[in-house]
Design a protein around this motif. Structure first.
Motif, PDB file in Angstrom:
ATOM      1  N   ARG A  47       0.612  -2.204  15.380  1.00  0.00           N
ATOM      2  CA  ARG A  47      -0.829  -2.339  15.540  1.00  0.00           C
ATOM      3  C   ARG A  47      -1.458  -3.185  14.439  1.00  0.00           C
ATOM      4  O   ARG A  47      -2.365  -3.986  14.684  1.00  0.00           O
ATOM      5  CB  ARG A  47      -1.469  -0.948  15.551  1.00  0.00           C
ATOM      6  N   HIS A  48      -0.978  -3.022  13.220  1.00  0.00           N
ATOM      7  CA  HIS A  48      -1.622  -3.676  12.081  1.00  0.00           C
ATOM      8  C   HIS A  48      -0.867  -4.894  11.574  1.00  0.00           C
ATOM      9  O   HIS A  48      -1.331  -5.554  10.646  1.00  0.00           O
ATOM     10  CB  HIS A  48      -1.795  -2.672  10.944  1.00  0.00           C
ATOM     11  N   GLY A  49       0.275  -5.194  12.169  1.00  0.00           N
ATOM     12  CA  GLY A  49       1.014  -6.373  11.763  1.00  0.00           C
ATOM     13  C   GLY A  49       1.485  -6.332  10.327  1.00  0.00           C
ATOM     14  O   GLY A  49       1.472  -7.351   9.632  1.00  0.00           O
ATOM     15  N   MET A  50       1.881  -5.136   9.867  1.00  0.00           N
ATOM     16  CA  MET A  50       2.423  -5.017   8.508  1.00  0.00           C
ATOM     17  C   MET A  50       3.716  -4.213   8.576  1.00  0.00           C
ATOM     18  O   MET A  50       3.860  -3.310   9.407  1.00  0.00           O
ATOM     19  CB  MET A  50       1.426  -4.365   7.546  1.00  0.00           C
ATOM     20  N   PRO A 103      -3.453   4.018   7.254  1.00  0.00           N
ATOM     21  CA  PRO A 103      -2.819   2.711   7.380  1.00  0.00           C
ATOM     22  C   PRO A 103      -3.785   1.612   7.811  1.00  0.00           C
ATOM     23  O   PRO A 103      -3.608   0.443   7.432  1.00  0.00           O
ATOM     24  CB  PRO A 103      -1.714   2.935   8.416  1.00  0.00           C
ATOM     25  N   ALA A 104      -4.799   1.965   8.599  1.00  0.00           N
ATOM     26  CA  ALA A 104      -5.780   0.956   9.016  1.00  0.00           C
ATOM     27  C   ALA A 104      -6.509   0.394   7.803  1.00  0.00           C
ATOM     28  O   ALA A 104      -6.711  -0.830   7.687  1.00  0.00           O
ATOM     29  CB  ALA A 104      -6.773   1.562  10.007  1.00  0.00           C
ATOM     30  N   GLU A 105      -6.903   1.262   6.899  1.00  0.00           N
ATOM     31  CA  GLU A 105      -7.582   0.801   5.684  1.00  0.00           C
ATOM     32  C   GLU A 105      -6.641  -0.037   4.826  1.00  0.00           C
ATOM     33  O   GLU A 105      -7.053  -1.045   4.238  1.00  0.00           O
ATOM     34  CB  GLU A 105      -8.089   1.991   4.869  1.00  0.00           C
ATOM     35  N   ALA A 106      -5.377   0.371   4.745  1.00  0.00           N
ATOM     36  CA  ALA A 106      -4.404  -0.412   3.979  1.00  0.00           C
ATOM     37  C   ALA A 106      -4.310  -1.832   4.527  1.00  0.00           C
ATOM     38  O   ALA A 106      -4.279  -2.811   3.765  1.00  0.00           O
ATOM     39  CB  ALA A 106      -3.047   0.276   4.008  1.00  0.00           C
ATOM     40  N   ALA A 107      -4.259  -1.952   5.848  1.00  0.00           N
ATOM     41  CA  ALA A 107      -4.183  -3.276   6.462  1.00  0.00           C
ATOM     42  C   ALA A 107      -5.439  -4.085   6.190  1.00  0.00           C
ATOM     43  O   ALA A 107      -5.369  -5.286   5.896  1.00  0.00           O
ATOM     44  CB  ALA A 107      -3.940  -3.133   7.965  1.00  0.00           C
ATOM     45  N   GLU A 108      -6.586  -3.435   6.259  1.00  0.00           N
ATOM     46  CA  GLU A 108      -7.850  -4.127   5.993  1.00  0.00           C
ATOM     47  C   GLU A 108      -7.920  -4.642   4.555  1.00  0.00           C
ATOM     48  O   GLU A 108      -8.541  -5.671   4.280  1.00  0.00           O
ATOM     49  CB  GLU A 108      -9.028  -3.187   6.263  1.00  0.00           C
ATOM     50  N   TRP A 161      10.313  -0.689   9.561  1.00  0.00           N
ATOM     51  CA  TRP A 161       9.832  -1.324  10.786  1.00  0.00           C
ATOM     52  C   TRP A 161       9.163  -2.639  10.407  1.00  0.00           C
ATOM     53  O   TRP A 161       8.400  -2.700   9.432  1.00  0.00           O
ATOM     54  CB  TRP A 161       8.838  -0.430  11.515  1.00  0.00           C
ATOM     55  N   ASP A 162       9.421  -3.687  11.180  1.00  0.00           N
ATOM     56  CA  ASP A 162       8.815  -4.974  10.853  1.00  0.00           C
ATOM     57  C   ASP A 162       7.415  -5.083  11.437  1.00  0.00           C
ATOM     58  O   ASP A 162       6.887  -4.127  12.036  1.00  0.00           O
ATOM     59  CB  ASP A 162       9.718  -6.136  11.288  1.00  0.00           C
ATOM     60  N   GLU A 163       6.808  -6.249  11.288  1.00  0.00           N
ATOM     61  CA  GLU A 163       5.414  -6.439  11.684  1.00  0.00           C
ATOM     62  C   GLU A 163       5.191  -6.367  13.192  1.00  0.00           C
ATOM     63  O   GLU A 163       4.052  -6.244  13.651  1.00  0.00           O
ATOM     64  CB  GLU A 163       4.904  -7.786  11.154  1.00  0.00           C
ATOM     65  N   ALA A 214       0.853  -1.191   0.000  1.00  0.00           N
ATOM     66  CA  ALA A 214       0.000   0.000   0.000  1.00  0.00           C
ATOM     67  C   ALA A 214       0.884   1.235   0.000  1.00  0.00           C
ATOM     68  O   ALA A 214       1.860   1.311   0.746  1.00  0.00           O
ATOM     69  CB  ALA A 214      -0.899   0.007   1.227  1.00  0.00           C
ATOM     70  N   LEU A 215       0.542   2.202  -0.836  1.00  0.00           N
ATOM     71  CA  LEU A 215       1.303   3.445  -0.904  1.00  0.00           C
ATOM     72  C   LEU A 215       0.695   4.510   0.012  1.00  0.00           C
ATOM     73  O   LEU A 215      -0.503   4.497   0.304  1.00  0.00           O
ATOM     74  CB  LEU A 215       1.347   3.961  -2.336  1.00  0.00           C
ATOM     75  N   SER A 216       1.555   5.433   0.421  1.00  0.00           N
ATOM     76  CA  SER A 216       1.150   6.574   1.224  1.00  0.00           C
ATOM     77  C   SER A 216       2.069   7.729   0.860  1.00  0.00           C
ATOM     78  O   SER A 216       3.249   7.509   0.573  1.00  0.00           O
ATOM     79  CB  SER A 216       1.298   6.239   2.717  1.00  0.00           C
TER      80      SER A 216
END
Length: 251
Positions: free
Chosen positions: A189-192, A154-159, A215-217, A141-143
């Motif tokens: 928080r999102h494990g990504m 980022p929450a939406e990216a994880a979803e 940063w890792d997951e 996911a890009l930002s």
């Protein structure tokens, strides 16, 4: 199973000099290709520099010939390149802050910055983001910069299933502790994984902090570049976790 090699290109660009910055981007892409990269992410507005007052004059259409050398090299190297540019959009009087996505099959796509910093609305119009990238089985996911200041982004990216949240940014020295803490928190928080490409030199009156990072997951900082300058943060995930190295462009 290993992931593809991803690169955050931390570049020190020239204000408003599209030609010089294009040459620098090509140098980065060639070096990344030598290192096996399948995705290279440049900072926010990397081709023009972060120069809001100049953006209107420097804005390019999505099919700009300026991007042709980068497209050709992306095809030759077999990598996807994400480069920053003020985008001229039909029907809008202000450009948008774009991440132009150049795929190895010759196709192009666009991610548009969704959330503007205070004051940017004078020079830019907000956009609608973009789709996830799939890079050899890894979803990215890009930002673009202020997008990550909104926790829903980022929450939406994880979803949507993103495994990597890749942010093209301009973060100054003063803002780096706060912003890096936010990004670390999203990873945990999102494990990504979160990969950040920051500017490597001054731009738009800002003293960029450099220190592009991964940063890792679990939210652990795997690596960051050594301060400012033209550097590549080269990362990939293997059976026992992420590996990363900081490479000077001249190396």
């Amino acid at each position: 199973m290993s992931s593809p090699v991803l690169v955050a290109a931390q570049c020190a660009v020239q204000a408003g000099d599209l030609v010089a910055n294009l040459a620098l981007h090509l140098d980065f892409m060639r070096r990344a290709g030598e290192l096996g990269a399948r995705l290279i992410i440049f900072p926010e507005l990397s081709l023009s520099g972060y120069e809001p007052a100049l953006a209107g004059a420097l804005a390019q259409p999505a099919d700009s010939p300026l991007l042709e050398p980068l497209c050709s090299l992306a095809m030759t190297a077999g990598m996807t390149a994400v480069v920053g540019l003020p985008l001229r959009v039909p029907g809008r009087d202000k450009p948008q802050i774009a991440a132009c996505i150049l795929h190895p099959d010759g196709s192009r796509a666009i991610y548009i910055k969704q959330h503007l910093h205070a004051g940017e609305e004078q020079f830019f119009s907000a956009g609608q983001g973009g789709e996830l990238l799939l890079v050899e089985g890894t979803s990215v996911a890009l930002s673009v910069c202020a997008d990550f200041a909104h926790a829903e982004h980022p929450a939406e990216a994880a979803e949507r299933g993103a495994q990597v949240y890749a942010a093209s940014v301009l973060i100054g020295e003063g803002g780096y502790p706060h912003d890096s803490s936010l990004l670390q928190g999203y990873a945990q928080r999102h494990g990504m994984a979160v990969l950040v490409a920051n500017h490597g030199g001054p731009t738009g009156g800002w003293a960029a902090a450099g220190r592009s990072a991964l940063w890792d997951e679990q939210g652990r900082c795997v690596a960051s570049t050594l301060g400012v300058g033209n550097r590549l943060l080269v990362v990939s995930r293997h059976l026992h976790g992420w590996q990363a190295r900081d490479v000077a462009l001249s190396a």
